[in-house]
Design a protein around this motif. Structure first.
Motif, short mmCIF file in Angstrom:
data_model
loop_
_atom_site.label_atom_id
_atom_site.label_comp_id
_atom_site.label_asym_id
_atom_site.label_seq_id
_atom_site.Cartn_x
_atom_site.Cartn_y
_atom_site.Cartn_z
N VAL A 54 38.49 -31.75 28.73
CA VAL A 54 38.77 -31.36 30.11
C VAL A 54 40.27 -31.20 30.32
CG1 VAL A 54 38.47 -32.03 32.54
CG2 VAL A 54 36.73 -32.69 30.84
N LEU A 88 38.09 -25.54 29.64
CA LEU A 88 37.23 -26.69 29.40
C LEU A 88 36.37 -26.34 28.20
CD1 LEU A 88 35.44 -28.85 31.91
CD2 LEU A 88 34.01 -27.67 30.26
N VAL A 129 31.71 -32.41 36.20
CA VAL A 129 32.92 -31.68 36.59
C VAL A 129 32.55 -30.80 37.78
CG1 VAL A 129 34.61 -29.93 35.93
CG2 VAL A 129 33.96 -31.72 34.30
#
Length: 136
Positions: free
Chosen positions: A26, A51, A80
């Motif tokens: 991330v 990502l 996320v």
């Protein structure tokens, strides 16, 4: 051997991914971080970047362009919530050019040093992503 964990990638438009994965990298605002099964719980804001999701050992990672939002690492996995999320395969240079234009406006409109620094960082990251896309 690493174990799988639940990963959710959500944008305001749709849920892009909800499945068991091996690893996620991330682009956090304090730097990139990787998540594997049983990672310690924490939350982070995310910045513009790529990502990466690896579904199985030895497999290539799937990549998503994300901008803004939060990453929540919990005992149940990783979620996320991105302000924007697009599979890199679907990402167009024109979309990045629009993002860069908006980031340039954010730099010009910054009223304080911290806001200016963040806007400049975002602009630089977007330009780097666009340049790396042109090489592909």
């Amino acid at each position: 051997m690493a174990e799988l964990f639940q990963f959710e990638l959500v944008s305001p438009e749709r849920q892009l991914l909800s499945e068991q994965v091996l690893e996620v990298i991330v682009p956090g605002t304090e730097g990139e971080f990787g998540v594997l099964k049983d990672h310690s719980p924490f939350m982070s804001t995310i910045q513009a970047g790529i990502l990466r999701v690896r579904r199985e050992q030895g497999a290539a990672a799937d990549e998503y362009f994300v901008r803004g939002g939060f990453a929540d690492v919990a005992t149940g996995g990783l979620t996320v919530l991105a302000e924007q999320a697009v599979p890199v395969a679907d990402l167009k240079v024109e979309h990045l050019d629009e993002q860069i234009k908006n980031a340039e406006e954010d730099v010009a409109d910054a009223k304080d040093t911290e806001t200016l620094r963040k806007a400049q960082d975002t602009l630089a990251r977007l330009i780097d992503i666009r340049e790396s896309m042109k090489k592909i």
